[in-house]
Enzyme design. Sequence first.
Site, mmCIF file in Angstrom:
data_model
loop_
_atom_site.group_PDB
_atom_site.id
_atom_site.type_symbol
_atom_site.label_atom_id
_atom_site.label_comp_id
_atom_site.label_asym_id
_atom_site.label_seq_id
_atom_site.Cartn_x
_atom_site.Cartn_y
_atom_site.Cartn_z
ATOM 1 N N CYS A 247 -2.170 0.413 -11.122
ATOM 2 C CA CYS A 247 -2.393 1.806 -10.703
ATOM 3 C C CYS A 247 -1.763 2.794 -11.695
ATOM 4 O O CYS A 247 -2.295 2.984 -12.775
ATOM 5 C CB CYS A 247 -1.884 2.011 -9.277
ATOM 6 S SG CYS A 247 -2.581 3.448 -8.441
ATOM 7 N N HIS A 332 -4.960 -2.150 -6.445
ATOM 8 C CA HIS A 332 -3.776 -2.884 -6.007
ATOM 9 C C HIS A 332 -4.126 -4.335 -5.690
ATOM 10 O O HIS A 332 -4.581 -4.636 -4.584
ATOM 11 C CB HIS A 332 -3.175 -2.223 -4.762
ATOM 12 C CG HIS A 332 -2.531 -0.910 -5.046
ATOM 13 N ND1 HIS A 332 -1.173 -0.774 -5.283
ATOM 14 C CD2 HIS A 332 -3.056 0.335 -5.136
ATOM 15 C CE1 HIS A 332 -0.896 0.497 -5.513
ATOM 16 N NE2 HIS A 332 -2.018 1.185 -5.432
ATOM 17 N N ASP A 334 -2.103 -6.573 -5.034
ATOM 18 C CA ASP A 334 -1.163 -6.981 -3.990
ATOM 19 C C ASP A 334 -1.671 -6.634 -2.601
ATOM 20 O O ASP A 334 -1.096 -7.071 -1.601
ATOM 21 C CB ASP A 334 0.183 -6.307 -4.221
ATOM 22 C CG ASP A 334 0.053 -4.801 -4.403
ATOM 23 O OD1 ASP A 334 0.517 -4.047 -3.543
ATOM 24 O OD2 ASP A 334 -0.519 -4.364 -5.417
#
EC number: 6.3.5.5
Length: 365
Positions: A247, A332, A334
């Site tokens: 990001c 993202h 994650d």
Amino acid sequence: MTTRTLLLEDGTTFPGEAFGADTEVSAEVVFTTGMTGYQETLTDQSYNGQIVTFTYPLIGNTGINRDDMESLFPTTAGVVCREVPRVASNWRNQMSLDEFLRAHDIPGLAGIDTRALVRRLRDHGVMKGTLLGPDADLDAALEGLRARQLPTDQISQVSTRTAYPSPLGKYNVVLFDFGLKHSILRELDRRGCAVTVVPHDFTANRVRTLSPDGIMLSNGPGDPKSIPQVIDVIRDLQEEYPIFGICMGHQLLSLANGADTYKLRFGHRGFNHPVRDLRTGRIEFTSQNHGYAVDPQSLTGTDLEVTHIEINDETVEGVRNRRTGSFSVQYHPDAAAGPHDAVHLFDDFIDLMRSHRSARAEGKC
């Protein structure tokens, strides 16, 4: 019932029901399209200083719990939604959304037509707004809002001020904190990494003293050009260490390699953004939260190649340095909340560190 009004800088008003803290705030108004994960959204520090509008109509029905926090404390300026339940129901619930916002002095607004608000932001771009009490002078508030300059030092507000380590692991990773999500730490921990989180203004020489196998650049709020000193540090370190950016980290790595960034009309925020991996043709659904993007034209003549694009608007979603192998993505991997389609990128980072360590042991780098 206490009333509250959202006033946009174009003069549009959205009166509704107040919840959360009894306070007034002015900030950039943005929207997120995620249907789940409101707690992760509110504690994602990439939303620092923003009034977040949820497109999903019901927010807060499972309450708040300690496990789903993406930072210790939320730094979101305000919350707007269609409906907020007064009673939360979930076996992990520890407090209601209303109680959570009150505890952190964040005002909320419910009972408005969020579809109309999102259409306005989509058509005209994100804009400044203010959440006002029932007795506010709208004319005076509008004049003040238009004259107000929003802060540009968001990263310094949310970044850690001192470095801190995690337990020992197989690979030593230095993680620059620009407003990091805890889910990044969890993914690195699952892969046996010893992580040292450092402030955004950590110097290159101090990084070298930590003898990292690799460097991660975290997510974070605002304009990447607001921290030009970090760009110089990344430019220096990428010659010695593998780098993985997420990001904000993606934008900073691109800037460090001679590319440029620009502000999107309304950004990408939510958990359902389709991204194409240009190397495999695979489409992944991703979690995103950013208001800036890398200019594809500016990549010409740099060492960067585009690896991922956003299907909806074809913005750059990933780059790789042809020379060093360092890479970054705008979304993202994650997740938390969101789909886990791209979590394999952490494995790619491990592979890159392993290869770099082997090459260094053989004296090849």
